[in-house]
Design an enzyme around this catalytic site. Sequence first.
Site, PDB file in Angstrom:
ATOM      1  N   TYR A  64       7.213 -16.793  36.797  1.00  0.00           N
ATOM      2  CA  TYR A  64       6.926 -16.099  38.056  1.00  0.00           C
ATOM      3  C   TYR A  64       5.446 -16.098  38.409  1.00  0.00           C
ATOM      4  CZ  TYR A  64      11.643 -13.991  38.149  1.00  0.00           C
ATOM      5  OH  TYR A  64      12.977 -13.779  38.209  1.00  0.00           O
ATOM      6  N   ASN A  77     -19.511  16.635  59.740  1.00  0.00           N
ATOM      7  CA  ASN A  77     -18.084  16.411  59.949  1.00  0.00           C
ATOM      8  C   ASN A  77     -17.890  14.924  60.234  1.00  0.00           C
ATOM      9  OD1 ASN A  77     -15.954  18.896  61.502  1.00  0.00           O
ATOM     10  ND2 ASN A  77     -17.063  18.982  59.579  1.00  0.00           N
ATOM     11  N   TYR A 116     -15.766  27.274  68.857  1.00  0.00           N
ATOM     12  CA  TYR A 116     -15.960  26.919  67.448  1.00  0.00           C
ATOM     13  C   TYR A 116     -17.030  25.850  67.268  1.00  0.00           C
ATOM     14  CZ  TYR A 116     -15.390  25.075  62.798  1.00  0.00           C
ATOM     15  OH  TYR A 116     -15.652  24.650  61.521  1.00  0.00           O
ATOM     16  N   HIS A 156     -24.045  22.887  52.243  1.00  0.00           N
ATOM     17  CA  HIS A 156     -22.986  21.920  51.991  1.00  0.00           C
ATOM     18  C   HIS A 156     -23.453  20.745  51.128  1.00  0.00           C
ATOM     19  CE1 HIS A 156     -20.999  24.212  55.100  1.00  0.00           C
ATOM     20  NE2 HIS A 156     -19.915  23.467  55.001  1.00  0.00           N
ATOM     21  N   GLU A 165      -8.876  25.449  55.145  1.00  0.00           N
ATOM     22  CA  GLU A 165      -8.735  24.006  54.986  1.00  0.00           C
ATOM     23  C   GLU A 165      -7.746  23.784  53.841  1.00  0.00           C
ATOM     24  OE1 GLU A 165     -12.868  23.013  54.566  1.00  0.00           O
ATOM     25  OE2 GLU A 165     -13.307  23.889  56.527  1.00  0.00           O
ATOM     26  N   ARG A 200       5.039 -19.569  40.171  1.00  0.00           N
ATOM     27  CA  ARG A 200       5.805 -19.896  41.377  1.00  0.00           C
ATOM     28  C   ARG A 200       5.898 -18.748  42.367  1.00  0.00           C
ATOM     29  NH1 ARG A 200      11.862 -18.827  40.363  1.00  0.00           N
ATOM     30  NH2 ARG A 200      11.981 -18.434  38.126  1.00  0.00           N
ATOM     31  N   PHE A 227     -11.456  14.803  61.751  1.00  0.00           N
ATOM     32  CA  PHE A 227     -12.224  14.557  60.528  1.00  0.00           C
ATOM     33  C   PHE A 227     -11.339  14.275  59.322  1.00  0.00           C
ATOM     34  CE2 PHE A 227     -11.752  19.153  61.320  1.00  0.00           C
ATOM     35  CZ  PHE A 227     -10.772  19.407  60.362  1.00  0.00           C
TER      36      PHE A 227
END
Length: 469
Positions: free
Chosen positions: A247, A163, A21, A51, A379, A250, A295
């Site tokens: 609050y 990636n 791959y 991409h 994915e 303190r 990734f």
Amino acid sequence: ARINQSRNNVEVMASSDKAIYGINTGFGPLCDTQISPAETALLQKNLLITHAVGVGEPIAKAISKLMLITKVHALSQGYSGIRLEVVERMLTFIELDLIPVVPEQGSVGASGDLAPLSHLFLPLIGEGEFWQGKDSITAAEALQKHGLQPMELQAKEGLALINGTQFILSHAITALSKMRYLLDLADVAGAMSIEGMQGSSSPFRPELHQLRAFAGNVEVAARMRRLFKDSENMASHTGCARVQDPYSLRCIPQVHGASRNAFNHLKELAEIEMNSVTDNPIVISSEEAISGGSFHGQPLAMVLDYNSIAAAELGNISDRRCYLLLEGLHGLPRLLTKSGGLNSGMMIPQYVTAALVTENKSLCFPPSADSVPTSMGQEDHVSMGSISGRKLNQILGNLEKILAIELMYAAQAIEFRRPNTCSDLIEHNFALIREKVTKLEEDRLLKPDIDAMINLVKTQAFRVSFTLN
């Protein structure tokens, strides 16, 4: 040496008949399509240009530069199979301040930050744009100007480049740098507000925090004690009839401390990520490249979301202190002006802090709790960490403004405690404020004052770091 060995391993695998791959196959759902050696260069080029589909405004140039630096470091671990000359070209870009333009939107934070990293590395092949001042220049023009030829990427290189988690990581690094200062500044602002309100220093005593010893709480309490050291104003009301403070005064160690604990967690994980290999597949030897999920952005995404809450809470409690300072309690005039009625004094800037606090609350939804499948289901779980990183930085930008207004209020309140003086640290920061913003006597346009305060915060001009002795 590591880079060259890893590259040799890839070249052996690329010439193999075995499908591996990302080295001699297609990508994503096309992982079962084997690619011939002759088609390898075109495959890597196509990977980058297909991409690079990011949208929106460009990220800050400094973040793009961080992406380059952190990517060089990751590739130099020697498990990515990229050629040395590609890494050297990236270093040349950094040295020449040739920083690519990267759109802010389009990454789902798994398979790496694919779209932003593709834009980051388009200039390697002569595509895309570089920053030129506040404008941009085409990569082709810039390369020609510097006598650089576009590169032809080889097997695995395009995938190694796009990636990775460098978009998420660079936003995390940016946030950490800013948040470290704002955590310290929040303590200073809180201490100044307590001085203005003539509140108690008892909630910061060490014996109290030894019994609930969260690291952040203990540190904040110690910082508050130092901020009150040798304060005439604090000593002037010892033994007064007030039993306890609200609050937001303190509980500063508990609230600011919790945010520090979150910061420390993000810092720890970001340092691991900075020194990790986050592309895919990971080249182990000349026979093996492991296809996994290094990734995936979830390890950072979740803690970035947690830090968004932590940063928003610093703003939330700061706004409450602003409100307290306006109420006209414990010797302070209402709205921090002696001429109320005709004058609105400092009424309205708290509207701004209230608006910013609410905006921050709306930004606290955790993108890491969501996932939208991509790549035809291959994915099918993504981190959305890129959105987490961007939102944390938005929240921190709003926090800068909230703290700036609290500091302006606190300085005005301290004026009504004169001639009492405060600690050396508070007096130093008070004087810095007064160099830019004078005491409010009668109503005036406050926008320039607020802008001046915000600039002091953004430029990290306040003294917030000190020894605790």
